[in-house]
Design a protein around this motif. Structure first.
Motif, mmCIF file in Angstrom:
data_model
loop_
_atom_site.group_PDB
_atom_site.id
_atom_site.type_symbol
_atom_site.label_atom_id
_atom_site.label_comp_id
_atom_site.label_asym_id
_atom_site.label_seq_id
_atom_site.Cartn_x
_atom_site.Cartn_y
_atom_site.Cartn_z
ATOM 1 N N ALA A 76 8.435 9.743 1.352
ATOM 2 C CA ALA A 76 8.241 8.315 1.096
ATOM 3 C C ALA A 76 9.108 7.488 2.041
ATOM 4 O O ALA A 76 8.646 6.485 2.597
ATOM 5 C CB ALA A 76 8.579 7.998 -0.354
ATOM 6 N N ALA A 77 10.346 7.916 2.250
ATOM 7 C CA ALA A 77 11.241 7.200 3.161
ATOM 8 C C ALA A 77 10.718 7.268 4.596
ATOM 9 O O ALA A 77 10.820 6.282 5.345
ATOM 10 C CB ALA A 77 12.651 7.784 3.077
ATOM 11 N N LEU A 78 10.164 8.408 4.986
ATOM 12 C CA LEU A 78 9.618 8.546 6.337
ATOM 13 C C LEU A 78 8.516 7.519 6.576
ATOM 14 O O LEU A 78 8.518 6.818 7.590
ATOM 15 C CB LEU A 78 9.072 9.960 6.557
ATOM 16 C CG LEU A 78 8.280 10.171 7.851
ATOM 17 C CD1 LEU A 78 9.203 10.070 9.057
ATOM 18 C CD2 LEU A 78 7.560 11.496 7.829
ATOM 19 N N TYR A 79 7.578 7.402 5.628
ATOM 20 C CA TYR A 79 6.490 6.439 5.803
ATOM 21 C C TYR A 79 6.995 5.004 5.808
ATOM 22 O O TYR A 79 6.446 4.160 6.522
ATOM 23 C CB TYR A 79 5.423 6.621 4.720
ATOM 24 C CG TYR A 79 4.569 7.851 4.927
ATOM 25 C CD1 TYR A 79 3.886 8.054 6.119
ATOM 26 C CD2 TYR A 79 4.449 8.815 3.946
ATOM 27 C CE1 TYR A 79 3.110 9.178 6.315
ATOM 28 C CE2 TYR A 79 3.669 9.942 4.133
ATOM 29 C CZ TYR A 79 3.004 10.116 5.325
ATOM 30 O OH TYR A 79 2.232 11.229 5.520
ATOM 31 N N PHE A 114 0.831 -1.210 0.000
ATOM 32 C CA PHE A 114 0.000 0.000 0.000
ATOM 33 C C PHE A 114 0.862 1.255 0.000
ATOM 34 O O PHE A 114 0.499 2.267 -0.593
ATOM 35 C CB PHE A 114 -0.956 0.008 1.191
ATOM 36 C CG PHE A 114 -2.018 -1.063 1.124
ATOM 37 C CD1 PHE A 114 -2.349 -1.689 -0.062
ATOM 38 C CD2 PHE A 114 -2.694 -1.446 2.262
ATOM 39 C CE1 PHE A 114 -3.329 -2.667 -0.123
ATOM 40 C CE2 PHE A 114 -3.678 -2.417 2.219
ATOM 41 C CZ PHE A 114 -3.996 -3.036 1.029
ATOM 42 N N TRP A 115 2.018 1.193 0.677
ATOM 43 C CA TRP A 115 2.953 2.329 0.685
ATOM 44 C C TRP A 115 3.462 2.596 -0.732
ATOM 45 O O TRP A 115 3.493 3.749 -1.174
ATOM 46 C CB TRP A 115 4.125 2.033 1.615
ATOM 47 C CG TRP A 115 5.277 2.954 1.451
ATOM 48 C CD1 TRP A 115 5.421 4.197 1.996
ATOM 49 C CD2 TRP A 115 6.457 2.725 0.677
ATOM 50 N NE1 TRP A 115 6.613 4.743 1.605
ATOM 51 C CE2 TRP A 115 7.268 3.870 0.801
ATOM 52 C CE3 TRP A 115 6.909 1.667 -0.104
ATOM 53 C CZ2 TRP A 115 8.502 3.963 0.165
ATOM 54 C CZ3 TRP A 115 8.132 1.770 -0.732
ATOM 55 C CH2 TRP A 115 8.911 2.912 -0.605
ATOM 56 N N ALA A 116 3.828 1.543 -1.450
ATOM 57 C CA ALA A 116 4.334 1.712 -2.811
ATOM 58 C C ALA A 116 3.256 2.301 -3.729
ATOM 59 O O ALA A 116 3.537 3.180 -4.547
ATOM 60 C CB ALA A 116 4.828 0.368 -3.358
ATOM 61 N N ASP A 117 2.028 1.840 -3.568
ATOM 62 C CA ASP A 117 0.932 2.382 -4.372
ATOM 63 C C ASP A 117 0.681 3.851 -4.035
ATOM 64 O O ASP A 117 0.517 4.684 -4.937
ATOM 65 C CB ASP A 117 -0.336 1.560 -4.130
ATOM 66 C CG ASP A 117 -1.484 1.987 -5.014
ATOM 67 O OD1 ASP A 117 -1.243 2.309 -6.206
ATOM 68 O OD2 ASP A 117 -2.629 2.006 -4.525
ATOM 69 N N ALA A 118 0.679 4.185 -2.748
ATOM 70 C CA ALA A 118 0.452 5.578 -2.339
ATOM 71 C C ALA A 118 1.591 6.468 -2.836
ATOM 72 O O ALA A 118 1.350 7.592 -3.295
ATOM 73 C CB ALA A 118 0.325 5.665 -0.823
ATOM 74 N N LEU A 162 8.673 4.441 9.244
ATOM 75 C CA LEU A 162 7.670 4.337 10.306
ATOM 76 C C LEU A 162 7.090 2.928 10.410
ATOM 77 O O LEU A 162 6.617 2.534 11.478
ATOM 78 C CB LEU A 162 6.552 5.355 10.089
ATOM 79 C CG LEU A 162 6.927 6.802 10.379
ATOM 80 C CD1 LEU A 162 5.787 7.739 9.982
ATOM 81 C CD2 LEU A 162 7.311 7.004 11.823
ATOM 82 N N SER A 163 7.149 2.164 9.335
ATOM 83 C CA SER A 163 6.619 0.797 9.390
ATOM 84 C C SER A 163 7.504 -0.146 10.191
ATOM 85 O O SER A 163 7.039 -1.197 10.620
ATOM 86 C CB SER A 163 6.429 0.243 7.979
ATOM 87 O OG SER A 163 7.667 -0.064 7.379
ATOM 88 N N VAL A 164 8.759 0.204 10.415
ATOM 89 C CA VAL A 164 9.657 -0.683 11.164
ATOM 90 C C VAL A 164 9.915 -0.193 12.581
ATOM 91 O O VAL A 164 10.649 -0.842 13.327
ATOM 92 C CB VAL A 164 11.001 -0.890 10.419
ATOM 93 C CG1 VAL A 164 10.775 -1.575 9.096
ATOM 94 C CG2 VAL A 164 11.747 0.404 10.255
ATOM 95 N N LEU A 165 9.318 0.923 12.955
ATOM 96 C CA LEU A 165 9.464 1.423 14.317
ATOM 97 C C LEU A 165 8.261 1.001 15.155
ATOM 98 O O LEU A 165 7.126 1.084 14.695
ATOM 99 C CB LEU A 165 9.552 2.954 14.323
ATOM 100 C CG LEU A 165 10.756 3.573 13.635
ATOM 101 C CD1 LEU A 165 10.633 5.092 13.634
ATOM 102 C CD2 LEU A 165 12.032 3.151 14.328
ATOM 103 N N PRO A 166 8.494 0.545 16.382
ATOM 104 C CA PRO A 166 7.348 0.215 17.239
ATOM 105 C C PRO A 166 6.486 1.465 17.457
ATOM 106 O O PRO A 166 6.965 2.494 17.897
ATOM 107 C CB PRO A 166 7.987 -0.234 18.552
ATOM 108 C CG PRO A 166 9.385 -0.600 18.200
ATOM 109 C CD PRO A 166 9.768 0.267 17.026
#
Length: 125
Positions: A73-76, A58-62, A79-83
């Motif tokens: 894009a890098a921030l999002y 979904f991140w790649a599509d967005a 954020l997927s790998v941070l608790p």
């Protein structure tokens, strides 16, 4: 913002919170595995893995549809790998979506007002 871009951002928003919750639950299960006889890591690991894969898709599509700069894009993605990062991503995406809707409404209102203005043959100087 067109409908497909808004849909892509909404999908990313909808998956970010469950992904963050599953990550935190996986961390708790990991601690419980080492301190007790309770071992839910295989199940939670699989659930979290599926959610992470969906988040990245979904991140790649967005990213493709919203045409984010590389930093955003890098921030999002980070954020997927941070608790708990998914909670912050959800808040950022909500703000971005609301701002886009407000801007689209303002453009529509401006277009409507311009269409209502009487047209004269005189040229404004």
């Amino acid at each position: 913002m067109d409908l497909k871009t808004a849909s892509a951002l909404r999908r990313l928003r909808l998956i970010s919170t469950p992904e963050a919750v599953s990550f935190l639950v996986l961390l708790v299960c990991s601690v419980l595995k080492r301190t007790t006889d309770f071992n839910a890591v295989p199940v939670m690991g699989a659930v979290h893995g599926v959610l992470v894969i969906l988040y990245v898709l979904f991140w790649a599509d967005a990213w493709n549809r919203a045409r984010w700069p590389m930093g955003r894009a890098a921030l999002y993605l980070v954020l997927s790998v941070l608790p708990g990062g998914g909670f912050y991503a959800d808040r950022l995406l909500r703000r971005e979506t609301e701002d886009s809707v407000i801007a689209a409404r303002a453009r529509a209102e401006q277009s409507r007002r311009q269409a209502e203005q009487p047209r004269t043959g005189a040229v404004d100087a």
